[in-house]
Design an enzyme around this catalytic site. Structure first.
Site, mmCIF file in Angstrom:
data_model
loop_
_atom_site.group_PDB
_atom_site.id
_atom_site.type_symbol
_atom_site.label_atom_id
_atom_site.label_comp_id
_atom_site.label_asym_id
_atom_site.label_seq_id
_atom_site.Cartn_x
_atom_site.Cartn_y
_atom_site.Cartn_z
ATOM 1 N N TRP A 318 0.834 -1.217 0.000
ATOM 2 C CA TRP A 318 0.000 0.000 0.000
ATOM 3 C C TRP A 318 0.864 1.260 0.000
ATOM 4 O O TRP A 318 0.382 2.349 -0.261
ATOM 5 C CB TRP A 318 -0.929 0.003 1.225
ATOM 6 N N ASP A 319 2.147 1.098 0.306
ATOM 7 C CA ASP A 319 3.089 2.210 0.261
ATOM 8 C C ASP A 319 2.907 3.032 -1.005
ATOM 9 O O ASP A 319 2.956 4.259 -0.985
ATOM 10 C CB ASP A 319 4.535 1.685 0.268
ATOM 11 N N GLU A 449 0.553 -1.752 12.703
ATOM 12 C CA GLU A 449 0.766 -3.195 12.837
ATOM 13 C C GLU A 449 1.098 -3.613 14.273
ATOM 14 O O GLU A 449 1.398 -4.777 14.522
ATOM 15 C CB GLU A 449 1.858 -3.651 11.872
ATOM 16 N N LYS A 553 2.750 1.586 16.050
ATOM 17 C CA LYS A 553 3.973 1.562 15.244
ATOM 18 C C LYS A 553 4.019 2.792 14.348
ATOM 19 O O LYS A 553 5.083 3.264 13.978
ATOM 20 C CB LYS A 553 3.936 0.281 14.389
ATOM 21 N N GLN A 554 2.837 3.279 13.978
ATOM 22 C CA GLN A 554 2.769 4.348 12.978
ATOM 23 C C GLN A 554 1.390 5.002 13.020
ATOM 24 O O GLN A 554 0.496 4.529 13.706
ATOM 25 C CB GLN A 554 3.004 3.753 11.599
#
Lengths: 712, 712
Positions: A318-319, A449, A553-554
């Site tokens: 998906w980046d 994640e 994580k993000q």
């Protein structure tokens, strides 16, 4: 013309560790990437990468279950084409090399490197290698070698051939790539070319490579009359295509095309920071490498490491849609369109995947892939990230909003958007929440994640809602085409009903969106008891340990906030504050979104601080693994942070909005972006924004909340 | 004396498929198991199993993470000791065999089998093999071969040696076992014995086997004077122990010990159904095989397939504590104690595992193991099943309640119960629910493996509550010993605080306990659209598909209800009804609990129907994989269903309670159980229960709600 801000030098870098430099100075053109190896002593990571050229192997599971991905797809590391062997009079090798200089001219796409070579007698010569990658036909690499005598001025002999890597090994680190040991190497019989065909045993693909030498390498050359110069043309054909030895370009012609290409590129994509040379250079590097990474043929995409290395096995994630595509949509829409066409090409596999996941209609794109099939062996952080469907729809929406390219929507985008929308309606289900029937998605994983298999992940639900809404818009706008794809008024009503019912978790007490149904019930990660060396957490704690805490994580919920800008500033400030405290940024995808959102919120210091890390992720080796390849999503993320963050670029109500969020540290900033048919130059200073139409007709835009018409 | 109800014959069985018969008629003694192979043409599953004799190998993950199990532990399949080779006059083999009869005398523990053998000339002889396993020293197997001429009456020669399996292969089916290819076979130099040492390369264990032959097998024997009879004594030593050729028992002495052993066994463990011969035989078979499977040395346990095969890799699961141990606690408490000692022996590994899972104090037993380390490669259905800690505590509680064995608690039980209790307090966390601070457990999996990584699984939370409560009881009862283990009044208060706060999900609207926090929000599995051939679901749907629905593989919340009997009958009826509708019974652990609970609820037909399937799971090959080994937990489950279900045996307020839940179909039932120092015989008829103390002093019990004192 040398532009300092577009020249990357060794002094700009964290280290001169060979594999690290190979990644940083890699050259590519969307099809082929060449790691910047030492031509005498390449590291074991040296080599050439072709976008989409992968081998398959069985995935081994300790315990396998139905529907698991069954084949690895692993990008192949092809032979290093920079390597040469230089002999002295006595047929001894100059086998020691020392890097003297390396710099990359990003304005022209030319890499210069100089090495001092020595033999066992401590006699030395200097080797400089200039390399440039063909940006037109995308198959050629020009290499110009120049050897100068130092305290050795005798005869030399040079050998140049493919160096086959037959020592491939597996690795357990999921961020690296497994070794490929199932390659066949065949010599090709081509006039004036040393040719090699590399065939994969399992995926049944091949790539042909050639080396055309400008000199007869069998000759003995002498250094005493001055430097010896020779060119090598390397050819790396398309996957499954034969190469030929006719109509080959010269080093000079490749160089000219490169200069033309990069000049045009910078004209379309310029980002110039006034007031921080180092960040200015960093962002140039990022955009240079991002452009180099992107497949331009509609059959390939952008791998997580681009063409700079084989990390993450060369997979597309998906980046692309959420981190890289914004840059292309705003600066080089042809590539943005190609990236959408790639997704269209794997739509059949996505439909099949949805069936495997027990969903009766619609398509589910796989989390990591080259050929469209799922290649991730850990479903909680891959297949469960259903949001990729809506991410792809969002990239189409972004592209369409910026370009108004109806044809691409009709030919490719519409079907993807309809199929992903259908997926959500068949995947989710109605459930009663607080006395109302709400549409829910169970057992999903969001972008973060560090939580997995949760219910009603806010980001996922918000994106699904968008996906359905966009499908409705497209059905209305393209009713005939939609009908041919089976979507009619009934579909539209069904989509609308579900869109309106999709549940978005909100915590009344905290007054903020909740990452998922149970997120705030979990304890906050014990940050104070966590030593620094235990980050990233995923390398030091069992997934079950990480999952049972509030720790990110993000960016997750905040990413949705950034994309949709649909909550009050008051709520957003609270939300930013809450989630920031529990985010580790263990993913390289995190800081850019935190920066952009902070800029929008006027949290200037935070925005700037996150941006600095984002912009220099690879130049300072922030994640410690740039030697495996560049963090391409983060390169795109740094563009998001600067252009959508500081530059305040946003499309609202079908109109381009600009807000000046320039950080205090800078005097100004100039960016070039495309919007509809215009190429715009936007100049920011601390107290002003000026917009010029470089090409195209005058348009209406909104600057700092005020409508205005701008022209050239 | 032949008891029909204790003789299992071919007619009682689903099929005569060789591997299936090998499992059904396997003989064992807790240490060694011998599959009932055709001695001429054994199936590829034929062989010998030693409890706890395993090999290690690396677990390969498609994607590995911190704390994952890193080694497989795989039970070793040792050479088949039943095999012989019979030659005719012309040195041709009698290589065809046809099974003529096989029957197992479960009253004496003797297996009879008869085969007709023929050579390529269609000449035939009859081979009968009587086998019996040593139940005293546990190392010997007596084999008596008898060969009778049929239309061949010439000379024969017999060869008897170890047949080494060197064709081991891996399997992807998690219910089977992977092949072990890292064994060393060495001949042993022992007088009068053919000896073999089997050593594992990685786990560094060995087992020695021997064959003592009563006849000189080199001799040519003739059939014309009548049948030829000879005995073979097989020896299978303890793990890591050398075998010897002195003081060997004879076939007859092993047989005598066996008769004595099984006579005593049935006296202690009798379950006799009056009114259904077929079920009567089935329950006898189940108890016979359950007893044969159990390790009796405190160093081994009961594997999921017992010693009847190598399925599930010979691992020990919670099956032991929750399905098998009740039978032993009530009939053979020494074995129940040995099973607890095994857990004590792996307590160090359990403490280490808790640390790996990020829990700072206490012990977490591993989900599947032989040596104490985790051997499951799929954590959502293994490591996440934290409930195993409380299951083990429950087995100790059950044992203690029945036996009042203080010494075992002091020496072993107390520390396990304290360590597991500490685990819960450090693993869980307080969270506000409906305005109250409740103690919660996040990201866990309950017994039902069709849901995974959920919050506040009812069973898990209820069991944790019990675990803390039991720890409190033991600290109070054994304050000195507890103090030595670091548990004092402070610990007691801490435990009590958390016990009282543990959250138990309850759905107000449905009026029943909810399997986990979000269970009832999920849609119910589309049973009507699911074809029969798609069961078991786990083989036909991706885990993510199964997890997002309300669908149960086995009893979960209902299991807790069964154990604690702590909700109103009204609620229990509703709960039973609700969960039954969504349970597939894809696990062999399911039906027994549904049966027992139905019996308690007076749902006589249901109880009976589930019991029939439970009792005959292997005899009718209900799961279709009995060839890999027997479903030992289900054997124990069938005892739970009959004794705790129909027999209504339950300990309440420290008193044995009996309730007559006899099914209509039966005339009566007699069971033998131990309670405290008494061996009881309980006779049920349709309208009466009679209790006799076979040994021990008179005791007070409650029969159908009425207190009474019973004696002999």
């Amino acid at each position: 013309m040398t532009q300092l801000s577009k020249t990357l030098e060794l002094d700009d870098l964290k280290s001169t560790q060979p594999a690290y430099l190979e990644s940083i100075f890699s050259l590519a053109n969307g099809h082929v990437g060449v790691r910047a190896s030492d031509p005498i002593n390449p590291s074991e990571d040296a080599g050439t990468v072709v976008n989409g050229f992968y081998e398959e192997s069985d995935i081994h599971y300790g315990e396998k279950a139905y529907g698991y991905a069954d084949k690895n797809q692993t990008i192949v590391k092809l032979p290093d084409i920079r390597r040469i062997t230089v002999y002295d009079d006595n047929r001894n090798k100059f086998d020691q090399s020392q890097l003297k200089d390396m710099h990359l001219d990003m304005a022209q796409g030319i890499l210069y490197s100089t090495y001092e070579l020595s033999n066992s007698q401590n006699e030395s010569i200097e080797l400089s290698l200039t390399s440039v990658v063909d940006q037109k036909e995308n198959q050629f690499i020009g290499l110009r070698y120049e050897i100068t005598g130092k305290n050795y001025l005798g005869n030399i002999k040079v050998e140049k051939d493919f160096d086959l890597d037959t020592t491939a090994q597996d690795s357990d680190d999921p961020r690296k790539s497994r070794g490929v040991t199932t390659l066949q190497y065949d010599s090709l019989n081509l006039q004036d070319l040393k040719g090699l065909r590399v065939t994969t045993d399992n995926s049944k693909l091949f790539v042909e490579m050639g080396l055309a030498l400008s000199e007869d390498m069998e000759m003995i050359l002498t250094l005493k009359d001055g430097p010896i110069k020779f060119d090598v043309l390397a050819i790396v054909g398309d996957i499954g295509q034969h190469i030929s030895s006719t109509d080959l370009p010269t080093f000079e012609s490749i160089k000219e095309e490169s200069i033309e290409f990069w000049t045009r590129f910078w004209n379309q994509s310029e980002v110039e920071i006034n007031g921080d040379d180092s960040l200015n250079k960093a962002i140039h590097f990022n955009l240079y490498q991002l452009e180099s990474s992107a497949g331009r043929d509609g059959k390939t995409n952008i791998s997580a490491k681009g063409l700079s290395g084989v990390g993450y096995e060369g997979h597309y994630f998906w980046d692309t849609e959420m981190y890289m595509a914004p840059f292309f949509a705003y600066t080089n829409p042809d590539i943005a369109a190609d990236l959408i066409k790639y997704r269209y090409s794997i739509l059949p596999e996505a439909k099949e995947r949805a069936r495997t996941l027990g969903v009766s209609d619609g398509a589910l794109f796989t989390w990591r892939t080259i050929n469209g099939k799922e290649a991730s062996a850990y479903y909680p952080a891959s297949t469960a990230q259903y949001h990729i469907d809506a991410d792809i729809a969002f990239a189409i929406y972004r592209y369409f909003t910026i370009t108004e390219d109806n044809q691409l929507i009709k030919d490719y985008g519409l079907e993807i958007v309809l199929e992903t929308a259908k997926f959500w309606t068949n995947f989710g289900s109605f459930s009663e929440i607080d006395g109302k029937q709400r549409f829910c998605f169970f057992d999903v994983t969001g972008p973060d994640e560090y939580s997995a298999i949760v219910n009603n992940n806010y980001y996922t639900n918000r994106m699904a809602k968008f996906n359905l809404d966009f499908a409705i818009q497209l059905i209305k706008k393209f009713p005939e085409e939609a009908k041919q794809l089976g979507a009619d008024k009934h579909t539209l009503n069904e989509f609308a009903k579900i869109r309106d019912a999709i549940y978005l978790p909100f915590d009344e007490e905290k007054g903020i969106n909740e990452q998922d149904d149970s997120y705030f019930k979990k304890p906050v990660w014990p940050f104070e008891q966590t030593p620094k060396e235990n980050y990233p957490l995923l390398l030091h704690y069992h997934p079950l340990t990480i999952y049972r805490y509030q720790v990110n994580k993000q960016a997750d919920t905040l990413f949705a906030d950034f994309l949709f800008d649909d909550i009050s500033k008051e709520q957003l400030i609270k939300e930013y504050d809450y989630y920031e405290k529990i985010t580790t940024h263990d993913s390289s995808l995190s800081r850019s979104i935190f920066s952009a959102l902070a800029a929008r919120l006027g949290l200037s210091d935070k925005a700037y601080s996150y941006f600095r890390d984002t912009a220099k992720t690879d130049l300072i080796d922030l994640q410690g693994n740039t030697n495996d390849g560049l963090h391409i999503a983060n390169l795109g993320g740094s563009w998001i942070a600067i252009v959508e963050g500081f530059g305040g670029i946003q499309i609202k109500n079908d109109t381009l909005n600009i807000r000046n969020n320039l950080p205090d540290a800078w005097n100004g900033m100039t960016i070039h972006i495309r919007y509809r048919d215009c190429l715009l130059e936007i100049d920011y200073s601390q107290d002003n924004v000026q917009v010029k139409v470089l090409s195209g007709d005058p348009i209406n835009i909104v600057i700092d909340g005020i409508k205005s018409t701008v022209g050239n």
